[in-house]
Design a protein around this motif. Structure first.
Motif, PDB file in Angstrom:
ATOM      1  N   PHE A 284       0.856  -1.186   0.000  1.00 20.07           N
ATOM      2  CA  PHE A 284       0.000   0.000   0.000  1.00 20.07           C
ATOM      3  C   PHE A 284       0.893   1.238   0.000  1.00 20.07           C
ATOM      4  N   PHE A 285       0.513   2.228  -0.799  1.00 26.06           N
ATOM      5  CA  PHE A 285       1.262   3.489  -0.738  1.00 26.06           C
ATOM      6  C   PHE A 285       0.321   4.678  -0.869  1.00 26.06           C
ATOM      7  N   ASN A 286       0.774   5.783  -0.296  1.00 28.50           N
ATOM      8  CA  ASN A 286       0.069   7.060  -0.342  1.00 28.50           C
ATOM      9  C   ASN A 286       0.951   8.051  -1.102  1.00 28.50           C
ATOM     10  N   VAL A 287       0.421   8.588  -2.185  1.00 32.03           N
ATOM     11  CA  VAL A 287       1.140   9.552  -3.002  1.00 32.03           C
ATOM     12  C   VAL A 287       0.482  10.913  -2.854  1.00 32.03           C
ATOM     13  N   TYR A 288       1.302  11.947  -2.675  1.00 32.97           N
ATOM     14  CA  TYR A 288       0.747  13.298  -2.610  1.00 32.97           C
ATOM     15  C   TYR A 288       1.809  14.330  -2.972  1.00 32.97           C
ATOM     16  N   VAL A 289       1.339  15.538  -3.230  1.00 34.35           N
ATOM     17  CA  VAL A 289       2.226  16.671  -3.495  1.00 34.35           C
ATOM     18  C   VAL A 289       2.452  17.407  -2.187  1.00 34.35           C
ATOM     19  N   LEU A 290       3.717  17.649  -1.869  1.00 36.43           N
ATOM     20  CA  LEU A 290       4.077  18.447  -0.700  1.00 36.43           C
ATOM     21  C   LEU A 290       4.439  19.851  -1.173  1.00 36.43           C
ATOM     22  N   PRO A 296       4.395  24.080  -4.875  1.00 38.45           N
ATOM     23  CA  PRO A 296       4.637  22.633  -4.904  1.00 38.45           C
ATOM     24  C   PRO A 296       6.126  22.321  -4.988  1.00 38.45           C
ATOM     25  N   GLN A 297       6.591  21.422  -4.117  1.00 35.31           N
ATOM     26  CA  GLN A 297       8.008  21.100  -4.038  1.00 35.31           C
ATOM     27  C   GLN A 297       8.359  19.744  -4.642  1.00 35.31           C
ATOM     28  N   GLY A 298       7.523  18.745  -4.399  1.00 32.49           N
ATOM     29  CA  GLY A 298       7.868  17.423  -4.896  1.00 32.49           C
ATOM     30  C   GLY A 298       6.803  16.393  -4.592  1.00 32.49           C
ATOM     31  N   LEU A 299       7.085  15.178  -5.036  1.00 31.46           N
ATOM     32  CA  LEU A 299       6.191  14.037  -4.878  1.00 31.46           C
ATOM     33  C   LEU A 299       6.619  13.239  -3.654  1.00 31.46           C
ATOM     34  N   TYR A 300       5.699  13.043  -2.721  1.00 28.89           N
ATOM     35  CA  TYR A 300       5.976  12.337  -1.469  1.00 28.89           C
ATOM     36  C   TYR A 300       5.256  10.999  -1.510  1.00 28.89           C
ATOM     37  N   CYS A 301       6.011   9.923  -1.290  1.00 29.13           N
ATOM     38  CA  CYS A 301       5.471   8.564  -1.336  1.00 29.13           C
ATOM     39  C   CYS A 301       5.646   7.911   0.036  1.00 29.13           C
ATOM     40  N   SER A 302       4.556   7.646   0.735  1.00 23.21           N
ATOM     41  CA  SER A 302       4.610   6.926   2.001  1.00 23.21           C
ATOM     42  C   SER A 302       4.237   5.472   1.751  1.00 23.21           C
ATOM     43  N   LEU A 303       5.069   4.550   2.256  1.00 22.74           N
ATOM     44  CA  LEU A 303       4.930   3.130   1.956  1.00 22.74           C
ATOM     45  C   LEU A 303       4.488   2.357   3.200  1.00 22.74           C
ATOM     46  N   GLN A 318       1.593  20.809   8.068  1.00 24.48           N
ATOM     47  CA  GLN A 318       2.163  21.228   9.327  1.00 24.48           C
ATOM     48  C   GLN A 318       3.038  22.459   9.098  1.00 24.48           C
ATOM     49  N   TYR A 319       3.421  23.070  10.191  1.00 20.87           N
ATOM     50  CA  TYR A 319       4.299  24.233  10.142  1.00 20.87           C
ATOM     51  C   TYR A 319       5.679  23.867  10.666  1.00 20.87           C
ATOM     52  N   ARG A 320       6.701  24.516  10.097  1.00 18.71           N
ATOM     53  CA  ARG A 320       8.023  24.531  10.719  1.00 18.71           C
ATOM     54  C   ARG A 320       8.442  25.990  10.768  1.00 18.71           C
ATOM     55  N   GLY A 321       8.402  26.558  11.963  1.00 18.49           N
ATOM     56  CA  GLY A 321       8.602  27.992  12.086  1.00 18.49           C
ATOM     57  C   GLY A 321       7.472  28.715  11.371  1.00 18.49           C
ATOM     58  N   SER A 322       7.824  29.637  10.502  1.00 22.89           N
ATOM     59  CA  SER A 322       6.810  30.371   9.744  1.00 22.89           C
ATOM     60  C   SER A 322       6.478  29.699   8.418  1.00 22.89           C
ATOM     61  N   ASP A 323       7.167  28.613   8.093  1.00 22.47           N
ATOM     62  CA  ASP A 323       6.919  27.914   6.828  1.00 22.47           C
ATOM     63  C   ASP A 323       5.729  26.968   6.976  1.00 22.47           C
ATOM     64  N   ARG A 324       4.819  27.055   6.016  1.00 25.72           N
ATOM     65  CA  ARG A 324       3.623  26.220   6.022  1.00 25.72           C
ATOM     66  C   ARG A 324       3.762  25.141   4.953  1.00 25.72           C
ATOM     67  N   TYR A 325       3.677  23.890   5.377  1.00 24.19           N
ATOM     68  CA  TYR A 325       3.748  22.743   4.471  1.00 24.19           C
ATOM     69  C   TYR A 325       2.351  22.144   4.350  1.00 24.19           C
ATOM     70  N   THR A 326       1.889  21.962   3.118  1.00 22.47           N
ATOM     71  CA  THR A 326       0.533  21.460   2.898  1.00 22.47           C
ATOM     72  C   THR A 326       0.552  20.233   1.990  1.00 22.47           C
ATOM     73  N   VAL A 327      -0.505  19.447   2.111  1.00 27.42           N
ATOM     74  CA  VAL A 327      -0.675  18.201   1.363  1.00 27.42           C
ATOM     75  C   VAL A 327      -1.777  18.401   0.321  1.00 27.42           C
ATOM     76  N   SER A 328      -1.526  17.985  -0.904  1.00 28.75           N
ATOM     77  CA  SER A 328      -2.548  18.083  -1.948  1.00 28.75           C
ATOM     78  C   SER A 328      -2.432  16.888  -2.887  1.00 28.75           C
ATOM     79  N   ARG A 329      -3.482  16.672  -3.670  1.00 29.94           N
ATOM     80  CA  ARG A 329      -3.552  15.557  -4.632  1.00 29.94           C
ATOM     81  C   ARG A 329      -3.125  14.249  -3.971  1.00 29.94           C
ATOM     82  N   SER A 330      -3.708  13.974  -2.819  1.00 30.58           N
ATOM     83  CA  SER A 330      -3.355  12.798  -2.039  1.00 30.58           C
ATOM     84  C   SER A 330      -4.265  11.614  -2.433  1.00 30.58           C
ATOM     85  N   TYR A 331      -3.634  10.514  -2.854  1.00 29.89           N
ATOM     86  CA  TYR A 331      -4.359   9.305  -3.243  1.00 29.89           C
ATOM     87  C   TYR A 331      -3.615   8.087  -2.703  1.00 29.89           C
TER      88      TYR A 331
END
Length: 336
Positions: A284-290, A296-303, A318-331
């Motif tokens: 099983f894997f979860n693919v999304y754009v981080l 958009p920075q890259g393709l993230y694959c969780s296995l 989630q946030y790291r400091g003032s940087d906001r990281y978001t998840v999109s196109r998650s399947y």
């Protein structure tokens, strides 16, 4: 991001205690990966998909002067509809709002909210936050579009005798829709409540991108409202790690990249089995754009070694400091 770093090709299974849950995004690892490569895309490509309109007219009613929930936006001065609709600060919130990854902008800065098909709900927001608005859409099964707008509402529930035209407040609204939308549908410009005029400004519409293709040897894709955040399964860790692929001219949004990583992980595990000869299969894997701060920075694959239901897709960024990281196109995809 620092350019001189290569992520390991495969992630070995930890032999010690199970990794902690939830599986937070490894922002440090992503930050150390090569920077994404950006190429300008063509602009001014028109799209038009008008849908049958839906009547959202509301009946005039009389209230009891009860205080209304406080708004989150500024109230222009003087406090009237003309100032509200012409206020440059409110309009700039709409014109400067980012178009979230996985969505296309259907219209921007209209003076009406949508009157369209397949209404799926309304949310009042704390700010003009298009990223949070589309996240709500991603979590709603069947949602295909959103409308983010600014609404002039009364501070008191208007009553013809005692408070016919109370001072106003400013709300940020997000509505969800189960069909694509176009600017021609932004025709709901408000209503009268006794002598108080409800009005709309800064109305933006966004349509969701089409889902990715099926992959041979896997079932899916299954749309997710965020990234998978799996617990232990009867005390066993099913998370096998992740692979991250920065976007470039040779790497775009392609779930088959994650499918290949899943198969390769199984191959690696089979060549490095446990002492008893067993090994974990990536099933099983979860693919999304981080994205970082909207970009958009890259393709993230969780296995994973186990299939997890969409209800476990609770990591929406989630946030790291003032940087906001978001998840999109998650399947998600499961081994067939």
């Amino acid at each position: 991001m620092r350019p001189a770093y290569v992520l390991p090709a495969l992630v070995a299974i930890a032999a010690a205690a199970p990794a902690p849950s939830p599986q937070l995004i490894d922002i440090a690892g992503v930050d150390a990966a090569p920077d994404p490569v950006f190429v300008s895309a063509p602009i001014d490509v028109p799209t038009d998909n008008p849908l049958e309109k839906r009547d959202l007219a509301l009946l005039k009613r009389d209230g009891d002067c009860a205080p209304q929930p406080a708004g989150s936006g500024p109230v222009p001065s003087p406090d009237n509809v003309e100032s509200f609709k012409s206020n440059s600060g409110l309009q700039e919130l709409a014109t400067n709002a980012p178009t979230p990854d996985g969505y296309s902008q259907a219209f921007v800065n209209k003076d009406g909210s949508l009157s369209a098909s397949k209404y799926m709900g309304l949310y009042t927001m704390k700010s003009f936050d298009t990223l949070n608005c589309v996240s709500l859409c991603d979590q709603a099964d069947g949602c295909q579009a959103v409308n983010m707008y600014i609404e002039r509402d009364p501070t008191l529930d208007p009553n013809a005798d005692n408070c016919p035209n109370p001072p106003s407040l400013t709300n940020f609204k997000c509505t969800l829709w189960g069909a694509p939308v176009v600017g021609e549908q932004a025709t709901n410009r408000g209503q009268w409540r006794d002598s108080f005029e409800v009005a709309i400004t800064g109305s933006n519409g966004y349509n969701k991108a089409t889902p990715p293709n099926p992959i041979e040897g896997f079932t899916g894709p299954t749309a997710l409202g965020g990234a998978i955040n799996a617990p232990l399964d009867n005390g066993q860790n099913t998370y096998l790690g992740y692979k991250y692929f920065p976007f470039s001219q040779s790497q775009g949004y392609d779930p088959e990249t994650c499918a290949a990583a899943c198969k390769a992980q199984t191959g690696y595990n089979s060549r490095h089995p446990n002492a008893d000869g067993s090994y974990a299969t990536c099933s099983f894997f979860n693919v999304y754009v981080l994205s970082q701060n909207v970009i958009p920075q890259g393709l993230y694959c969780s296995l994973y070694s186990k299939t997890w239901a969409p209800s476990y897709a609770t990591n929406r960024g989630q946030y790291r400091g003032s940087d906001r990281y978001t998840v999109s196109r998650s399947y998600s995809y499961s081994l067939a």
